[in-house]
Design an enzyme around this catalytic site. Structure first.
Site, PDB file in Angstrom:
ATOM      1  N   ASP A 138      -2.804   2.455  -6.138  1.00 28.53           N
ATOM      2  CA  ASP A 138      -1.773   2.526  -5.099  1.00 28.53           C
ATOM      3  C   ASP A 138      -1.709   1.323  -4.171  1.00 28.53           C
ATOM      4  O   ASP A 138      -1.001   1.376  -3.161  1.00 28.53           O
ATOM      5  CB  ASP A 138      -1.947   3.800  -4.278  1.00 28.53           C
ATOM      6  N   GLU A 139      -2.394   0.261  -4.473  1.00 22.13           N
ATOM      7  CA  GLU A 139      -2.285  -0.922  -3.613  1.00 22.13           C
ATOM      8  C   GLU A 139      -2.557  -2.193  -4.400  1.00 22.13           C
ATOM      9  O   GLU A 139      -3.279  -2.189  -5.402  1.00 22.13           O
ATOM     10  CB  GLU A 139      -3.222  -0.832  -2.408  1.00 22.13           C
ATOM     11  N   ASP A 192       0.859  -1.184   0.000  1.00 22.39           N
ATOM     12  CA  ASP A 192       0.000   0.000   0.000  1.00 22.39           C
ATOM     13  C   ASP A 192       0.900   1.240   0.000  1.00 22.39           C
ATOM     14  O   ASP A 192       1.674   1.458   0.940  1.00 22.39           O
ATOM     15  CB  ASP A 192      -0.896  -0.016   1.244  1.00 22.39           C
TER      16      ASP A 192
END
Length: 359
Positions: A107-108, A13
């Site tokens: 983003d993860e 993350d």
């Protein structure tokens, strides 16, 4: 449990991703409270730097509220093309270690590194190396959670933010869950957490004490899932290249819309954004949904499912306009409009010409 416990799952993350990209690219923003979004009256925070979070600023917060909490807050307009480019760099790093990559957003992502390409013996060492490479290539920090299943890995990634990692081994899974409040469980939203609290369920330990029948009786189809995670069980595999099920776009307007012409114009703009993605991805759906949020925050949705996929911009516009017209004349101002296309069917190949849909 034996099969699940042998898996090595990493949840990576990025730390305050959008805001961190902006601080990376503009040194004047470093160390300052930054919000990605528009600071206008009707704006919403898309992301907040850690400096802003200290003041209670968070994503999805109205800009006016954010500014009240942090008068020194600096708003930066989003640059999604830049965020997507950085996300691709990160994905390329992941691919050096495993083919089993399940992105959750820009983003993860989940990574299954049970059989990682570099032969690194532990998932913890693998995560450490991946995070170092991300920092070297992008100048950004990432946090990671490591465990034997996806549920625990995601929970673990929150434990050492920012720029850290945390491991939950099979021997500690149940104890780790018992100590956490249920409101922190991924998949348990505020409404469900409140309902659990009313039933006397505040922690993982409380949840574990409930029978499957009790949880099914109060939470229906979600009952078995809550029962399983309370025991530290999650048998879901990491699924790479998961097919996208929908494409949507929505916007909050600076001023409430009241005139039919401007409302239709807003819907067309949202439909065009959805169509741009569909055309680029060559993915087409059959269900069109229009979302309407009024000035008092009441919300309405209107949907129509067609017999064949929508494969022209004109049809998507037409259906979207027809749907929003069902609320005309609006009894109150409209602050937000959204359009979503769903019911994608990967088995169907988009026809060259749009069929006559009778609309």
């Amino acid at each position: 449990m034996a099969e699940v416990e042998t898996r090595k799952i990493i949840h990576v993350d990025m730390d305050a991703f959008y805001a961190s990209v902006e601080q990376r690219d503009d040194p004047a923003l470093r160390g300052r409270p930054v919000a990605v979004g528009y600071g206008a009256k009707r704006g919403v925070v898309a992301a907040a730097s850690y400096e802003a979070r200290v003041f209670g600023v968070h994503s999805a917060m109205p800009s006016t509220t954010a500014l009240r909490k942090c008068p020194e807050l600096v708003f930066v307009p989003p640059r999604f093309e830049v965020y997507r480019a950085v996300s691709r760099q990160i994905r390329e790093i992941f691919a050096d270690y495993t083919d089993l990559i399940e992105p959750l957003s820009l983003d993860e992502a989940y990574l299954d590194v049970t059989a990682n390409r570099k032969g690194i013996p532990t998932a913890s060492a693998t995560a450490m190396e991946i995070r170092a490479r991300i920092l070297e290539v992008t100048g950004l920090t990432a946090s990671a959670g490591i465990s034997y299943n996806k549920f625990l890995a995601k929970l673990a990634s929150d434990q050492r933010k920012p720029n850290g990692q945390f491991v939950v081994p099979p021997s500690a899974g149940a104890a780790f869950i018992e100590a956490l409040p249920v409101r922190k469980f991924h998949g348990v939203g505020p409404v469900t957490a409140e309902k659990m609290n009313r039933l006397g369920i505040f922690t993982g330990a409380d949840l574990r004490q409930q029978s499957l029948a009790f949880l099914q009786g109060h939470f229906g189809k979600s009952g078995p899932w809550y029962h399983a995670i309370a025991q530290g069980e999650d048998h879901r595999p990491v699924v790479s290249d998961r097919p996208r099920k929908s494409s949507g776009s929505e916007t909050t307007f600076r001023n409430d819309l009241t005139e039919p012409a401007e409302i239709e114009e807003g819907v067309i703009a949202m439909a065009d954004e959805v169509w741009a993605w569909c055309e680029k991805a060559q993915a087409f759906g059959r269900t069109v949904t229009v979302k309407i949020k009024y000035a008092d925050f009441q919300q309405a949705t209107r949907s129509r499912t067609l017999g064949t996929p929508v494969t022209s911009q004109e049809v998507l516009r037409s259906v979207s306009i027809d749907l929003v017209r069902t609320v005309f004349p609006p009894a109150k101002g409209i602050r937000l409009l959204g359009v979503t296309l769903s019911s994608f069917d990967a088995a169907e190949v988009a026809p060259v010409e749009q069929l006559d849909l009778g609309i």
